[in-house]
Design an enzyme around this catalytic site. Structure first.
Site, PDB file in Angstrom:
ATOM      1  N   TYR A  57       0.424  -1.267  -0.129  1.00  0.00           N
ATOM      2  CA  TYR A  57       0.367  -0.039   0.246  1.00  0.00           C
ATOM      3  C   TYR A  57       0.480   1.509  -0.227  1.00  0.00           C
ATOM      4  O   TYR A  57       0.758   1.988  -0.700  1.00  0.00           O
ATOM      5  CB  TYR A  57      -1.145   0.644   1.030  1.00  0.00           C
ATOM      6  CG  TYR A  57      -2.247  -0.488   1.228  1.00  0.00           C
ATOM      7  CD1 TYR A  57      -2.572  -1.902   0.766  1.00  0.00           C
ATOM      8  CD2 TYR A  57      -3.069  -0.757   1.686  1.00  0.00           C
ATOM      9  CE1 TYR A  57      -3.370  -2.468   0.567  1.00  0.00           C
ATOM     10  CE2 TYR A  57      -4.272  -1.217   1.550  1.00  0.00           C
ATOM     11  CZ  TYR A  57      -4.933  -2.255   0.865  1.00  0.00           C
ATOM     12  OH  TYR A  57      -5.768  -3.508   1.059  1.00  0.00           O
ATOM     13  N   SER A  77       5.652  -5.050   4.810  1.00  0.00           N
ATOM     14  CA  SER A  77       6.369  -6.068   5.780  1.00  0.00           C
ATOM     15  C   SER A  77       6.634  -7.614   4.741  1.00  0.00           C
ATOM     16  O   SER A  77       5.242  -7.642   4.700  1.00  0.00           O
ATOM     17  CB  SER A  77       5.002  -6.097   6.931  1.00  0.00           C
ATOM     18  OG  SER A  77       5.082  -4.751   7.953  1.00  0.00           O
ATOM     19  N   GLU A 133      -7.556  -5.582   8.636  1.00  0.00           N
ATOM     20  CA  GLU A 133      -6.854  -4.987   9.289  1.00  0.00           C
ATOM     21  C   GLU A 133      -6.604  -4.486  10.598  1.00  0.00           C
ATOM     22  O   GLU A 133      -5.477  -4.962  11.326  1.00  0.00           O
ATOM     23  CB  GLU A 133      -5.827  -4.130   8.507  1.00  0.00           C
ATOM     24  CG  GLU A 133      -3.851  -4.181   8.740  1.00  0.00           C
ATOM     25  CD  GLU A 133      -3.242  -2.835   8.357  1.00  0.00           C
ATOM     26  OE1 GLU A 133      -3.655  -2.754   7.132  1.00  0.00           O
ATOM     27  OE2 GLU A 133      -1.951  -2.560   8.409  1.00  0.00           O
ATOM     28  N   GLU A 148      -3.532   9.424  14.561  1.00  0.00           N
ATOM     29  CA  GLU A 148      -3.442  10.711  14.852  1.00  0.00           C
ATOM     30  C   GLU A 148      -5.220  10.458  13.364  1.00  0.00           C
ATOM     31  O   GLU A 148      -6.103  10.566  12.980  1.00  0.00           O
ATOM     32  CB  GLU A 148      -3.488  11.079  13.538  1.00  0.00           C
ATOM     33  CG  GLU A 148      -2.045  12.506  15.303  1.00  0.00           C
ATOM     34  CD  GLU A 148      -0.690  11.290  14.929  1.00  0.00           C
ATOM     35  OE1 GLU A 148      -0.629  10.299  14.740  1.00  0.00           O
ATOM     36  OE2 GLU A 148      -0.621  11.985  16.528  1.00  0.00           O
TER      37      GLU A 148
HETATM   38  C1  LIG Z   1       6.112  -1.631  11.216  1.00  0.00           C
HETATM   39  C2  LIG Z   1       5.481  -0.743  10.534  1.00  0.00           C
HETATM   40  C3  LIG Z   1       5.414  -2.137   9.197  1.00  0.00           C
HETATM   41  C4  LIG Z   1       4.322  -1.556   8.510  1.00  0.00           C
HETATM   42  N1  LIG Z   1       4.033  -2.417   7.093  1.00  0.00           N
HETATM   43  C5  LIG Z   1       3.221  -1.601   6.315  1.00  0.00           C
HETATM   44  C6  LIG Z   1       2.980  -2.862   5.114  1.00  0.00           C
HETATM   45  O1  LIG Z   1       3.397  -4.352   5.287  1.00  0.00           O
HETATM   46  N2  LIG Z   1       2.328  -2.266   4.276  1.00  0.00           N
HETATM   47  C7  LIG Z   1       2.401  -1.469   3.987  1.00  0.00           C
HETATM   48  O2  LIG Z   1       1.927  -0.908   2.802  1.00  0.00           O
HETATM   49  N3  LIG Z   1       2.805  -0.369   4.713  1.00  0.00           N
HETATM   50  C8  LIG Z   1       3.055  -0.591   5.857  1.00  0.00           C
HETATM   51  N4  LIG Z   1       3.305   0.402   7.145  1.00  0.00           N
HETATM   52  C9  LIG Z   1       3.508   1.676   6.807  1.00  0.00           C
HETATM   53  C10 LIG Z   1       2.104   2.664   7.617  1.00  0.00           C
HETATM   54  O3  LIG Z   1       0.876   1.803   6.690  1.00  0.00           O
HETATM   55  C11 LIG Z   1       2.741   3.979   7.178  1.00  0.00           C
HETATM   56  O4  LIG Z   1       3.750   3.872   8.160  1.00  0.00           O
HETATM   57  C12 LIG Z   1       1.698   4.385   8.064  1.00  0.00           C
HETATM   58  O5  LIG Z   1       0.409   4.616   6.891  1.00  0.00           O
HETATM   59  C13 LIG Z   1       1.865   6.318   8.045  1.00  0.00           C
HETATM   60  O6  LIG Z   1       2.657   7.251   6.848  1.00  0.00           O
HETATM   61  P1  LIG Z   1       3.996   7.585   6.795  1.00  0.00           P
HETATM   62  O7  LIG Z   1       5.148   6.722   7.336  1.00  0.00           O
HETATM   63  O8  LIG Z   1       3.780   8.333   5.612  1.00  0.00           O
HETATM   64  O9  LIG Z   1       3.700   8.887   7.600  1.00  0.00           O
HETATM   65  P2  LIG Z   1       2.889  10.167   7.631  1.00  0.00           P
HETATM   66  O10 LIG Z   1       1.854  10.151   6.568  1.00  0.00           O
HETATM   67  O11 LIG Z   1       3.998  10.999   6.405  1.00  0.00           O
HETATM   68  O12 LIG Z   1       2.930  10.811   8.037  1.00  0.00           O
HETATM   69  C14 LIG Z   1       3.757  11.630   9.291  1.00  0.00           C
HETATM   70  C15 LIG Z   1       2.764  12.159  10.510  1.00  0.00           C
HETATM   71  O13 LIG Z   1       1.779  13.345  10.116  1.00  0.00           O
HETATM   72  C16 LIG Z   1       0.766  12.306  11.176  1.00  0.00           C
HETATM   73  N5  LIG Z   1      -0.327  13.178   9.966  1.00  0.00           N
HETATM   74  C17 LIG Z   1      -0.681  13.145   8.848  1.00  0.00           C
HETATM   75  N6  LIG Z   1      -1.655  12.564   7.828  1.00  0.00           N
HETATM   76  C18 LIG Z   1      -2.074  14.088   9.258  1.00  0.00           C
HETATM   77  C19 LIG Z   1      -3.606  14.127   8.901  1.00  0.00           C
HETATM   78  N7  LIG Z   1      -4.807  13.843   7.927  1.00  0.00           N
HETATM   79  N8  LIG Z   1      -4.004  15.029  10.178  1.00  0.00           N
HETATM   80  C20 LIG Z   1      -3.527  14.707  10.935  1.00  0.00           C
HETATM   81  N9  LIG Z   1      -1.414  14.588  11.582  1.00  0.00           N
HETATM   82  C21 LIG Z   1      -1.916  13.422  10.096  1.00  0.00           C
HETATM   83  C22 LIG Z   1       0.769  11.071  10.848  1.00  0.00           C
HETATM   84  O14 LIG Z   1      -0.284  10.681  12.565  1.00  0.00           O
HETATM   85  C23 LIG Z   1       2.366  10.997  11.270  1.00  0.00           C
HETATM   86  O15 LIG Z   1       1.895  11.698  13.214  1.00  0.00           O
HETATM   87  C24 LIG Z   1       4.389  -0.106   8.538  1.00  0.00           C
HETATM   88  C25 LIG Z   1       4.545   0.381   8.962  1.00  0.00           C
HETATM   89  C26 LIG Z   1       5.490  -0.202  10.502  1.00  0.00           C
HETATM   90  C27 LIG Z   1       6.087   1.091  10.829  1.00  0.00           C
END
Ligand SMILES: Cc1cc2nc3c(=O)[nH]c(=O)nc-3n(C[C@H](O)[C@H](O)[C@H](O)COP(=O)(O)OP(=O)(O)OC[C@H]3O[C@@H](n4cnc5c(N)ncnc54)[C@H](O)[C@@H]3O)c2cc1C
Lengths: 398, 381
Positions: A133, A166, A249, A383
């Site tokens: 994703y 993952s 999920e 969030e």
């Molecule tokens: C251990 C682990 C396993 C994972 N496994 C998978 C997987 O198997 N497949 C996959 O596709 N993804 C996976 N992920 C990804 C995960 O879904 C994303 O890290 C997550 O959705 C957040 O996206 P980002 O890291 O880009 O953070 P960002 O979206 O850039 O967020 C940064 C900060 O901004 C805040 N923020 C963003 N938008 C808003 C809003 N509208 N309002 C308020 N605050 C906001 C967030 O809460 C966060 O604090 C995994 C992540 C981790 C840590």
């Protein structure tokens, strides 16, 4: 009712006959979880035998229809099966993204052919799935994803990058969100593809976490040819599948094995405190710590009651819906709090990264503490869960 | 044990809700301030509640009860709590009724429980002596005198003590304040010689009495249970009361939350509904989670009374601590999100803020219950 009793008798007899003695009881040799997949090796012949028999019976996923590799059991029957297994101290160790997330979404959206191809191989543990994703530029705002799929004959040609995937390095297939229309509004140009990781042009590079573990990867697609037949649901309607899957999920993250318990370590929090304060009996000398431990215990009681309430509601036919976000939010934060407290209570022992001179559990609890920071990010950040709760449950304006 | 309501319970909830909506106004709380020392409650209203069977809910049929449980009583208390209704449900039915039911002999139950159930008797329980809930810190002395006993001591925070005609009094027949041994329970007629009642109005308009007992004669028939051995019964009485009070609190918590949520959807500033501001939104989301957790633990705890759970004490600690914290949050966030109107007497949200503090102190605040949990923590659950 008597039917259920008959089923119970039969189940008991079947387990009696088929579950190897070494796979029963408190000190059984079964791993907590077997993730399945082609790279998985089972060393113990008894575990292999038990798995084979479970698979033949459809009891790795008792609730799925028989034709898709399940057991075709009703909810009540599944419950009886679980009770009978737990009565003799055994379980079905197979658990995976295929079981908890992709399978339910396929049951809802896939064609008959797709179901027959993929579901049995999830149920048997032959294929391990990962989730493609997130992208470097698209995390919380998932629908802005850019990984592109362009039609060419009977195939899509996929080009782009996923991240935080993952287990991509050990999985066989990946379910992916790709952009099939760049001009449409962002939610309406996404399709849901099933991609064999062995396809030409797919590569995965592990990323190391704070804890030193490497559970996830960057995944690259370089002109990968994917049959159009591997698209689930209509073209540009992938977002519906994606959303349904995210709901599964979150439900999993809120109650699935390996996640729900914050107390599956050997020592209770109180014991950790006793050991580190050298206070084997009597009230703990530090009152503030006493209060923190008790608070965690009470929070766990409240959470358990909340989970039970939702499960009872589900049994009565009232589904979970967006409230799943509440569980994801609360459980991940509760887990973080207790992991943090546990690590802190370990004191100096908890600071040691490597060496021999520390309590044997301290190292693991430090790794868990570091990993726990991920729980409020993966599967939608806290969030984002709050955005969902306030919009869908509370109906607050946007 | 299931944590969802069955059909009869849903009906009970609907009828309780419409009764409270029709018969009780929050304004009554403001009106009560005019006569702070009257100590009285609206007995006409109570009689109507009695006629609906509410006072009889948890007692066995042989003593005039309906033979239902706390799962049902909790429903009624939650609905009453939504509108901050003032009634003797806690003081007469839960506290006094439980003490009599759990400690009393057959004669005592036959005499008193039917009166609680049919409303012909109003009971209150006098247990607290210091500013905090400390169940064993009891000085009130039960001493032998010719032919029987006599009681001397001082009690405070006796909810509805001024309107009660019977008092269940926790006292000490031996040992020192702080001991579990030596705690006793006696029944006292509130018009008996030597009973002096001073009425107060609490900040949420609940009538509460401070009561002094001076050489009040107690006959052996008025001693509930074995003399000097009331500690275990009291544990259970307090656990039940903390849970029942939590149900009342849950009602208030929901009202404060719903009232505020509604305001977030209508109040506009900067050309937008204030509910669109994420700074408020996320706080509302977290608040909602706390409400749901409180609801679940209340449902669980009420059923733990009915099933005679061996874990009742701990469940009641978790329940009261959680509801206390959530009610505090609800009062404070409720006011903050309403802005200026929230700190006026005219707006209802402040009434919930006040009630939150009263219910916090009653039967032990969060620190008290947290401390209790760790005392029993060696026992795995
Ligand atoms: C251990 C682990 C396993 C994972 N496994 C998978 C997987 O198997 N497949 C996959 O596709 N993804 C996976 N992920 C990804 C995960 O879904 C994303 O890290 C997550 O959705 C957040 O996206 P980002 O890291 O880009 O953070 P960002 O979206 O850039 O967020 C940064 C900060 O901004 C805040 N923020 C963003 N938008 C808003 C809003 N509208 N309002 C308020 N605050 C906001 C967030 O809460 C966060 O604090 C995994 C992540 C981790 C840590």
């Amino acid at each position: 009712m008597s039917d259920l009793n008959t089923f119970r008798q039969e189940t008991r007899a079947w387990l009696n006959e088929n579950c190897p003695a070494s796979c029963q009881g408190d000190d059984n040799i079964l791993p907590d979880i077997l993730w399945g997949g082609r790279r998985q090796k089972i060393d113990e012949p008894d575990v292999q035998l038990w798995m084979d028999r479970l698979v033949a019976q459809g009891w790795t996923i008792p609730g799925w229809p028989k034709e898709y590799g399940g057991g075709g059991l009703s909810d009540d029957e599944s419950k009886v099966l679980a009770e009978e297994m737990s009565a003799i101290g055994t379980h079905s160790p197979l658990y995976s993204f295929g079981i908890s997330m992709l399978g339910p979404a396929l049951l809802e959206y896939a064609t008959e052919e797709q179901k027959r191809e993929h579901l049995p191989r999830i149920a048997s543990g032959e294929i391990r799935w990962c989730q493609g994703y997130s992208e470097p530029g698209s995390g919380s705002d998932l629908a802005s994803l850019q990984c592109k799929a362009v039609k060419d004959g009977d195939d899509y040609v996929v080009t782009g990058q996923k991240v935080w995937t993952s287990t991509a390095d050990v999985s066989d297939w990946i379910f992916c969100l790709v952009r099939t229309d760049s001009d449409a509004p962002k939610h309406e140009g996404i399709s849901f593809l099933l991609i064999d990781m062995e396809s030409e042009g797919v590569s995965a590079r592990p990323i190391v976490l704070l804890s030193g573990a490497s559970p996830f990867c960057e995944t690259f697609f370089d002109g990968v040819r994917v049959p159009i037949a591997n698209r689930v649901h209509e073209e540009n309607k992938g977002w519906s599948v994606a959303k349904a899957l995210l709901l599964h999920e979150r439900t999993m993250l809120a109650g699935g094995p390996g996640r729900a318990s914050t107390g599956d370590q050997k020592r209770t929090l109180l014991q950790v405190a006793r050991d580190s304060m050298n206070a084997p009996t009597g009230p703990l000398p530090d009152k503030a710590v006493r209060a923190e431990i008790a608070q965690t215990e009470m929070d766990q009681m409240c959470y358990a009651a909340t989970l039970q309430k939702v499960q009872d509601a589900a049994k009565a036919g009232k589904g979970m819906g967006p409230e799943g976000s509440m569980f994801k939010l609360y459980l991940s934060e509760l887990g973080q709090r207790s992991a943090d407290l546990r690590q802190r209570l370990n004191g100096a022992d908890g600071l040691i990264w490597d060496g021999d001179e520390f309590h044997p559990e301290a190292k693991e609890s430090t790794r868990e503490w570091l990993y726990s920071r991920a729980s409020t990010i993966l599967g939608g950040t806290s969030e984002i869960q709050l955005n969902i709760i306030t919009k869908r449950v509370l109906g607050l304006p946007e | 044990m299931t944590l969802i309501l069955n059909e009869e319970q849903e009906l009970l909830r609907d009828s309780a809700k419409s009764f409270v909506d029709d018969q009780w106004q929050l304004n009554q709380l403001r009106a009560n301030r005019a006569s702070p020392k009257s100590g009285t409650i609206d007995t006409g209203l109570w009689q109507q509640m009695v006629e609906l069977g509410w006072a009889a809910i948890p007692f066995p049929e042989e003593f005039g009860g309906l033979g239902l449980g706390y799962a049902e009583l909790g429903i009624v208390m939650e609905e009453a709590g939504r509108k901050l209704l003032i009634s003797p449900l806690l003081s007469s039915v839960v506290l006094s009724g439980s003490a009599i039911e759990l400690a009393g002999n057959n004669d005592q139950k036959t005499e008193h429980l039917p009166k609680i159930c049919d409303g012909s008797g109003l009971y209150a329980m006098a247990y607290q002596e210091t500013s905090r809930h400390e169940p064993e810190n009891v000085h009130a002395a039960l001493t032998k005198s010719d032919g029987g006993y006599q009681l001397s001591g001082h009690k405070q925070l006796v909810i509805n003590g001024g309107s009660a005609n019977h008092l269940v009094v926790v006292c000490r027949s031996s040992g020192d304040a702080g001991d579990r041994d030596g705690l006793s329970l006696v029944l006292v007629n509130s018009s008996a010689a030597g009973v002096s009642i001073a009425n107060n109005l609490l900040l949420d308009s609940t009538p509460s009495a401070n009561i002094t007992f001076t050489d009040v004669p107690i006959s052996p028939e008025d001693i509930l249970g074995e003399i000097g051995n009331a500690a275990d019964v009291l544990d259970e009485v307090y656990a039940r009361a903390a849970i029942a009070l939590s149900a009342d609190m849950l009602g208030g918590i929901q009202s404060a939350f719903e009232m505020t949520l509604e305001y977030l959807k209508v109040r506009e500033q900067f050309g937008a509904k204030i509910g669109t501001f994420q700074g408020l939104k996320h706080r509302a989301g977290r608040w909602f989670c706390e409400v749901e957790l409180s609801r679940a633990i209340v449902l669980k705890a009420l059923r733990s009374i009915d099933s005679g759970s061996s874990n009742l004490a701990r469940v009641s600690n978790a329940c009261k601590a959680r509801c206390t914290a959530t009610y505090q949050l609800s009062g404070k966030e409720g006011i903050q999100m309403h802005g200026g109107i929230g700190v006026t007497d005219e707006h209802d949200i402040g009434l919930y803020f006040k009630r939150a503090r009263v219910t916090e102190i009653l039967l032990g605040d969060t620190s008290f219950h947290t401390d209790q949990v760790l005392r029993t923590s060696q026992v795995a659950y």
